[in-house]
Design an enzyme around this catalytic site. Structure first.
Site, PDB file in Angstrom:
ATOM      1  N   ARG A  78      -6.026  -8.800  -7.850  1.00  0.00           N
ATOM      2  CA  ARG A  78      -6.677 -10.109  -7.848  1.00  0.00           C
ATOM      3  C   ARG A  78      -8.165  -9.912  -8.074  1.00  0.00           C
ATOM      4  O   ARG A  78      -8.647  -8.789  -8.162  1.00  0.00           O
ATOM      5  CB  ARG A  78      -6.455 -10.799  -6.498  1.00  0.00           C
ATOM      6  CG  ARG A  78      -6.893  -9.932  -5.315  1.00  0.00           C
ATOM      7  CD  ARG A  78      -6.790 -10.649  -3.998  1.00  0.00           C
ATOM      8  NE  ARG A  78      -6.940  -9.767  -2.849  1.00  0.00           N
ATOM      9  CZ  ARG A  78      -8.079  -9.347  -2.350  1.00  0.00           C
ATOM     10  NH1 ARG A  78      -9.223  -9.712  -2.918  1.00  0.00           N
ATOM     11  NH2 ARG A  78      -8.129  -8.552  -1.298  1.00  0.00           N
ATOM     12  N   LYS A 121       0.831  -1.202   0.000  1.00  0.00           N
ATOM     13  CA  LYS A 121       0.000   0.000   0.000  1.00  0.00           C
ATOM     14  C   LYS A 121       0.869   1.257   0.000  1.00  0.00           C
ATOM     15  O   LYS A 121       0.541   2.253  -0.638  1.00  0.00           O
ATOM     16  CB  LYS A 121      -0.934  -0.010   1.208  1.00  0.00           C
ATOM     17  CG  LYS A 121      -2.049  -1.047   1.126  1.00  0.00           C
ATOM     18  CD  LYS A 121      -2.950  -0.950   2.339  1.00  0.00           C
ATOM     19  CE  LYS A 121      -4.172  -1.863   2.195  1.00  0.00           C
ATOM     20  NZ  LYS A 121      -3.833  -3.280   2.104  1.00  0.00           N
ATOM     21  N   HIS A 147     -14.006  -2.979   9.680  1.00  0.00           N
ATOM     22  CA  HIS A 147     -13.271  -2.655   8.449  1.00  0.00           C
ATOM     23  C   HIS A 147     -13.371  -3.760   7.409  1.00  0.00           C
ATOM     24  O   HIS A 147     -12.568  -3.815   6.478  1.00  0.00           O
ATOM     25  CB  HIS A 147     -11.804  -2.349   8.747  1.00  0.00           C
ATOM     26  CG  HIS A 147     -11.623  -1.311   9.803  1.00  0.00           C
ATOM     27  ND1 HIS A 147     -12.037  -0.004   9.635  1.00  0.00           N
ATOM     28  CD2 HIS A 147     -11.106  -1.386  11.052  1.00  0.00           C
ATOM     29  CE1 HIS A 147     -11.764   0.675  10.730  1.00  0.00           C
ATOM     30  NE2 HIS A 147     -11.213  -0.135  11.603  1.00  0.00           N
ATOM     31  N   GLU A 200      -2.822   6.998   8.026  1.00  0.00           N
ATOM     32  CA  GLU A 200      -3.585   7.965   7.237  1.00  0.00           C
ATOM     33  C   GLU A 200      -4.579   8.706   8.110  1.00  0.00           C
ATOM     34  O   GLU A 200      -5.044   8.186   9.137  1.00  0.00           O
ATOM     35  CB  GLU A 200      -4.360   7.265   6.115  1.00  0.00           C
ATOM     36  CG  GLU A 200      -3.496   6.681   5.024  1.00  0.00           C
ATOM     37  CD  GLU A 200      -4.320   6.031   3.935  1.00  0.00           C
ATOM     38  OE1 GLU A 200      -3.774   5.849   2.840  1.00  0.00           O
ATOM     39  OE2 GLU A 200      -5.501   5.703   4.174  1.00  0.00           O
TER      40      GLU A 200
END
Length: 674
Positions: free
Chosen positions: A292, A116, A235, A200
């Site tokens: 994917r 990421k 999440h 973040e």
């Protein structure tokens, strides 16, 4: 086109890939762990190869074992599914070195987007909007805390190599950052073999919208529109739909073109998903790219009419994409609900056990239907603590969102599962929630609507009690209240019809309903049955009839109370009765006071117990330590997620019963507090 495909995964995705591959005329090979020897995906394939023990690290994460299985079986290609090794650069490279086609993107694309942090750096250079945060290599805890403090809370810690909500925590203040960071790193290392994280700014009331992209080796790349995956818990996605409600053609085009640009920037090939976080004003930021197929891909298939697994196999074989961007169109609306073995009332803790019954809507189909079920388990299978607790995906299609939503509510009401705790009732409440119906969506919807989505247990209605009582009578041999529909025995003393000489027949059925005793009083007099629920309740004329034989303890009943007629199903497992009526499920238990008299007054053991089977991965206290209410005492890992055991009150640690690394059973006493 290759002729033999090995599927390097398990569960519903392995079954999904096997179905498409067989339809295309390909020979299929399954791999399995010791826990999956009798799994549905093994039976779905032509050949199966054992690759190790039950834990993922001993089986499905062993790249060398999977490559060797491909060699042994002559497989020319490997489909990685999603999860496990599907985004593992080393595995893709190992397949290439062995001369085996990896059904996925080139290793360079996996490397670029697999981290990421690296992906965000790449997107930043390409001028794709990014959420403010730190995506660098410095993983020193003190440095990361400084970054979070400077950014301002709340912040989101995310596993750099992660996905599926694992290794992810929202932190609301500086004091909680250290513990959350340590937990994220442990969970990430366990699930992905990499403990690197990024930090973040946590956006308020955002939507999670992703774009399905597809590229081939001939330079073609298209986007197959978007999916809204905003409804999440812990999440992790719960309900997904396509297209995203309220999406304008202009924004769809802008996000689609941005996703295609991201794919082209890394030389992408195959199926991929570019995920964006979208603020209420429409501004969108790149989050990550999953290299994917996604769990939620069926909703895209439903609205486009294209089989994405078939596209994957054809692109991997060197064929061009079958359509251009201009030829792709949206047809109707699709919604997917993920059915999990979990307990929503206990923080969505996973549930394990054997599926003693599993029934889906009778009109469900894998292809070419408005209701579709993608599943990897069947009745008799076990939900183990080793893997993700998903039971199945229920997907519906409608001409518009309202019709799709109505079909989802109806389909969930026709889905029955016994043996583990599930989220089916929660999903049905969610699908019928006013905010969800109005498409007032954001990633905090479940928390925002907590009270209506997770209400306190309600007493079973009279209809459920009546069905339960009728099932008890049917189990005693009285299949119907009417003599016309009963089996006639030659011996009148064998006739279970409630007949009495000179008086009425009475029977009381005692049921435990969420810990409360409910009495159902049945009376048979002069050929007529009557029922009264709870002592002092009104008496109602009762008629019932069993629809067909009671197969495997499942009683399908037609029932009439006074003038009201209804249909329902009662699944009996010992003393446990699961009653399905009016689209709702009610868990009841037959209560025999004599049998359970010895239980009353039994000594209750103190201490903290395991909420599920799992492994102890961290212990924060030792014998003699003083603890405060809410202190984190130990951490368990189960089903690839961490679960922290907190102190229920102030006290002293009297004894620790397990050590780090120990496996514990559901309900095992972990710590004694004084």
């Amino acid at each position: 086109m290759f002729d033999t495909l090995l599927i390097a995964n398990r569960g519903e995705i392995a079954c999904r890939v096997a179905a498409t591959a067989r339809r295309m005329g390909l020979r299929t090979v399954a791999v399995y762990s010791d826990a999956d020897a009798d799994a549905r995906h093994v039976a779905a394939c032509d050949t199966a190869v054992r690759i190790g023990g039950p834990e993922p690290r001993a089986s499905y994460l062993r790249a060398e074992a999977i490559v060797e299985a491909a060699r042994q079986t002559g497989a020319q290609a490997v489909h990685p599914g999603y999860g496990f090794l599907s985004e593992n650069e080393a595995f893709a490279e190992a397949c290439a070195q062995a001369g085996i086609v990896f059904v996925g993107p080139p290793t360079g694309a996996i490397a670029a987007m697999g981290s990421k942090s690296a992906a965000k750096t790449l997107m930043g250079k390409a001028s794709v909007p990014l959420v403010p945060g730190y995506h660098g290599d410095n993983q020193d805890p003190a440095f990361l805390q400084e970054q979070a403090d400077a950014m301002g809370y709340p912040v989101l810690i995310k596993a750099s190599a992660g996905g599926g909500g694992k290794g992810m925590r929202v932190v609301t203040d500086s004091a909680a950052f250290g513990e959350a960071l340590a937990s994220c790193k442990r969970e990430s290392a366990s699930s992905f073999g990499d403990d690197k994280v990024l930090i973040e700014r946590y956006l308020q009331k955002p939507r999670h919208i992703e774009i399905q992209v597809f590229a081939d080796t001939h330079g073609n790349c298209v986007y197959l529109f978007e999916r809204d995956c905003s409804v999440q818990r812990r999440h992790q996605k719960v309900i997904e739909e396509a297209p995203a409600p309220g999406m304008s053609p202009e924004r769809r085009r802008a996000m689609g073109e941005a996703a295609v640009a991201a794919a082209r920037a890394v030389g992408y090939v195959g199926a991929g998903t570019v995920e964006f976080i979208v603020e209420p004003d429409g501004r969108f930021y790149f989050m990550e790219m999953n290299t994917r197929l996604q769990v939620e891909h069926p909703v895209t298939e439903m609205i486009t009419g294209h089989d994405l697994v078939e596209w994957q196999l054809r692109v991997a074989a060197g064929e061009p994409l079958p359509v251009t961007q201009e030829q792709l169109q949206i047809h109707g609306h699709a919604i997917e609900a993920r059915i999990y073995a979990e307990n929503p009332d206990k923080g969505f803790l996973p549930s394990v056990g054997t599926l003693t019954a599993l029934n889906f809507p009778t009109h469900a189909a894998f292809r070419n239907g408005d209701v579709r079920v993608d599943g990897g388990v069947a009745a008799g299978d076990t939900i183990s603590p080793y893997y993700d607790p998903m039971i199945a995906k229920l997907i519906v299609h409608g001409a518009d969102r309202d019709q799709a939503l109505a079909r989802m509510i109806q389909a969930l009401g026709a889905t029955q599962c016994v043996g583990v705790t599930t989220n089916i009732a929660f999903l049905r409440r969610l699908a019928g929630d006013a905010a969800f119906a109005a498409a007032d969506l954001d990633t905090g919807l479940i928390e925002r609507r907590h009270d209506s989505l997770l209400p306190p247990p309600a007493a079973a209605p009279q209809a459920a009690l009546a069905l339960a009582a009728a099932a008890v009578l049917a189990a005693q041999g009285l299949e119907s209240s009417s003599p016309r529909h009963r089996v006639v025995h030659a011996d009148p003393w064998a006739q279970a019809d409630g007949w009495r000489l000179g008086g009425a027949y009475r029977q009381q059925v005692q049921l435990l309903d969420a810990g409360t005793t409910r009495n159902v009083n049945l009376v048979h007099n002069q050929g007529q049955w009557h029922l009264a629920c709870d002592d002092g309740g009104a008496e109602h004329a009762l008629q019932w009839r069993l629809q067909g034989p009671a197969a495997s303890g499942q009683y399908r009943l037609d029932l009439q109370l006074d003038e009201r007629r209804l249909h329902g199903t009662v699944i009996v497992r010992g003393e446990q009765l699961q009653v399905y009526v009016d689209g709702n499920a009610h868990a009841l238990q037959l209560h025999d006071p004599l049998r359970h008299a010895q239980d009353e007054g039994a000594e209750q053991l103190g201490g903290l117990t395991a909420p599920m089977p799992g492994k102890i991965i961290a212990i924060n206290v030792k014998q003699g330590d003083a603890v405060k209410a809410g202190d984190a005492l130990l951490v368990m890992e189960a089903m690839k997620m961490e679960h922290t055991i907190h102190a229920p009150g102030d006290g002293t640690v009297q004894e620790l019963f397990y050590a780090v690394g120990d496996q514990v059973a559901d309900g095992a006493e972990l710590i004694a507090l004084e």
